[in-house]
Design a protein around this motif. Structure first.
Motif, short mmCIF file in Angstrom:
data_model
loop_
_atom_site.label_atom_id
_atom_site.label_comp_id
_atom_site.label_asym_id
_atom_site.label_seq_id
_atom_site.Cartn_x
_atom_site.Cartn_y
_atom_site.Cartn_z
N TYR A 135 0.80 -1.22 0.00
CA TYR A 135 0.00 0.00 0.00
C TYR A 135 0.83 1.27 0.00
O TYR A 135 0.46 2.28 -0.60
CB TYR A 135 -0.95 0.02 1.20
CG TYR A 135 -0.31 0.25 2.54
CD1 TYR A 135 -0.24 1.53 3.09
CD2 TYR A 135 0.24 -0.80 3.27
CE1 TYR A 135 0.34 1.76 4.33
CE2 TYR A 135 0.82 -0.59 4.51
CZ TYR A 135 0.87 0.69 5.04
OH TYR A 135 1.47 0.90 6.26
N ARG A 181 -4.91 3.34 -5.28
CA ARG A 181 -5.54 2.66 -4.16
C ARG A 181 -7.06 2.68 -4.26
O ARG A 181 -7.73 1.71 -3.91
CB ARG A 181 -5.05 3.28 -2.85
CG ARG A 181 -3.57 2.99 -2.63
CD ARG A 181 -2.95 3.82 -1.54
NE ARG A 181 -3.43 3.42 -0.23
CZ ARG A 181 -2.82 3.74 0.91
NH1 ARG A 181 -1.70 4.48 0.88
NH2 ARG A 181 -3.29 3.35 2.06
N ALA A 185 -9.41 -0.58 -4.42
CA ALA A 185 -10.55 -0.69 -3.52
C ALA A 185 -11.79 -1.16 -4.28
O ALA A 185 -12.50 -2.08 -3.85
CB ALA A 185 -10.81 0.66 -2.84
N SER A 234 -11.44 -4.83 -5.57
CA SER A 234 -11.52 -5.84 -4.52
C SER A 234 -12.97 -6.07 -4.09
O SER A 234 -13.42 -7.21 -3.98
CB SER A 234 -10.65 -5.45 -3.34
OG SER A 234 -11.01 -4.19 -2.81
N LEU A 251 -9.80 -2.64 3.94
CA LEU A 251 -8.86 -1.91 3.09
C LEU A 251 -7.88 -1.10 3.91
O LEU A 251 -8.27 -0.36 4.82
CB LEU A 251 -9.62 -0.97 2.15
CG LEU A 251 -10.15 -1.61 0.87
CD1 LEU A 251 -11.22 -0.75 0.26
CD2 LEU A 251 -9.02 -1.83 -0.11
N ASN A 274 -7.93 8.30 1.51
CA ASN A 274 -7.99 6.85 1.30
C ASN A 274 -9.20 6.24 2.01
O ASN A 274 -9.84 5.32 1.49
CB ASN A 274 -6.71 6.19 1.82
CG ASN A 274 -5.49 6.56 1.00
OD1 ASN A 274 -5.59 6.83 -0.19
ND2 ASN A 274 -4.33 6.56 1.63
N ALA A 305 -12.21 4.19 0.19
CA ALA A 305 -12.54 2.85 0.66
C ALA A 305 -14.03 2.74 0.95
O ALA A 305 -14.69 1.76 0.57
CB ALA A 305 -11.73 2.52 1.91
N ALA A 322 -16.15 -0.86 1.03
CA ALA A 322 -15.37 -1.68 1.96
C ALA A 322 -16.14 -1.89 3.25
O ALA A 322 -16.86 -1.00 3.73
CB ALA A 322 -14.03 -1.00 2.25
N VAL A 352 -11.73 -0.75 7.51
CA VAL A 352 -10.44 -0.22 7.10
C VAL A 352 -9.36 -0.62 8.11
O VAL A 352 -9.65 -0.94 9.27
CB VAL A 352 -10.47 1.32 6.95
CG1 VAL A 352 -11.40 1.73 5.83
CG2 VAL A 352 -10.85 1.99 8.26
#
Length: 302
Positions: free
Chosen positions: A47, A55, A59, A62, A73, A86, A90, A95, A98
């Motif tokens: 990362y 990123r 995200a 994924s 994430l 970020n 995410a 996500a 985190v």
């Protein structure tokens, strides 16, 4: 989400960009294996070497390919401003949680680290896992600082460094930490060779590098520990000792995991961001021999 096996895949890349198809296959493989969560953009996911834009792309890929398996994430960065960016990307990607390490070029104080987590937690709508990794961040958490941070809103897990091999000592460490944190905050062990000891000593989760490549093997160890079968969990860890030995010899898990991914055809070579390199020459041959010895190559290719 912050219990059981959290498998951490590589983010394969070269200097031209991310190997998106290889990354997607990896996420799909982990989801199909039935891992409890997928830890994207941890240290294994490189990362720290990716831009905010890259990123954000990872995200989305994924979450879109995880088949409903929770995705955690990594959002760590040098500046709080970038951590918040970020975190936002995410959350926008969907996500489930985190992961945040206190990344810094200058040495951080306890108050600076606490303020980092406090600032981020107050901007989050998803739960956060505290990433305690002194080997990469060069910041050492005290149990007391963990206790302060664990009471912040959104904190739901602590990813601790490897515990000692003595299970009684490891259990004492876990009990001591639990006394300082809320009951709804889990403790997860990192450092694959310490996973069996950590789980048997009372950790709730294994944040696993090898699980990102070999989820079935990591799941077997995790489920044995969850069932209270201490001996079976230890036996399964001992069976993976040839890989743990590679970690020790080559300075950690990333280069070993990336080399395994290359030699088994899971990713194209090179797969690490420069100046990092996978193992070459006789070292690479040794990694390939260990994979063959353990009979695990088939799982990486599946």
């Amino acid at each position: 989400m912050f219990t059981g096996l959290s498998a951490f895949p590589l983010t394969p890349m070269n200097e031209q960009g991310i190997q998106e198809n290889a990354f997607i296959r990896s996420v799909e493989h982990l989801a199909g294996a039935g891992v409890d969560s997928i830890g994207v953009l941890g240290s294994t996911g490189s990362y720290a070497y990716l831009s905010c834009k890259e990123r954000a792309r990872i995200a989305r890929l994924s979450v879109e390919n995880a088949g409903g398996v929770p995705v955690i994430l990594g959002i760590g960065a040098l500046r709080t401003r970038d951590v918040l960016a970020n975190a936002e990307s995410a959350q926008q990607a969907g996500a489930s949680g985190v992961l945040l390490a206190p990344v810094s070029y200058q040495n951080l104080t306890d108050d600076e680290v606490f303020d980092l987590y406090a600032t981020v937690c107050h901007s989050l709508s998803v739960p956060l896992c505290v990433y305690d990794n002194p080997g990469t961040t060069h910041f050492t958490f005290s149990d007391e600082l963990h206790g302060r941070i664990a009471h912040l809103p959104q904190v739901r897990s602590i990813k601790i460094p490897p515990v000692v091999s003595d299970i009684d000592v490891a259990r004492e460490r876990i009990v001591r930490l639990r006394m300082l944190i809320p009951s709804d905050v889990t403790i997860g062990i990192s450092g694959d060779p310490a996973a069996a000891t950590g789980l048997n000593a009372g950790c709730d989760a294994w944040y696993s590098v090898i699980g990102g490549l070999y989820p079935q093997a990591a799941l077997a160890l995790t489920r044995a520990a969850q069932a209270g079968d201490v001996q079976q969990a230890e036996a399964l860890s001992v069976a993976l000792e040839p890989i743990w030995a590679l970690y020790r010899e080559y300075g950690g898990s990333l280069r070993v995991a990336a080399t395994i991914a290359e030699v088994t055809g899971k990713v194209s070579q090179p797969c690490l961001p420069q100046p990092l390199k996978t193992l070459q020459g006789n070292d690479r041959k040794r990694v390939a021999q260990v994979v063959e010895q353990l009979g695990l190559a088939f799982e990486v290719k599946s």
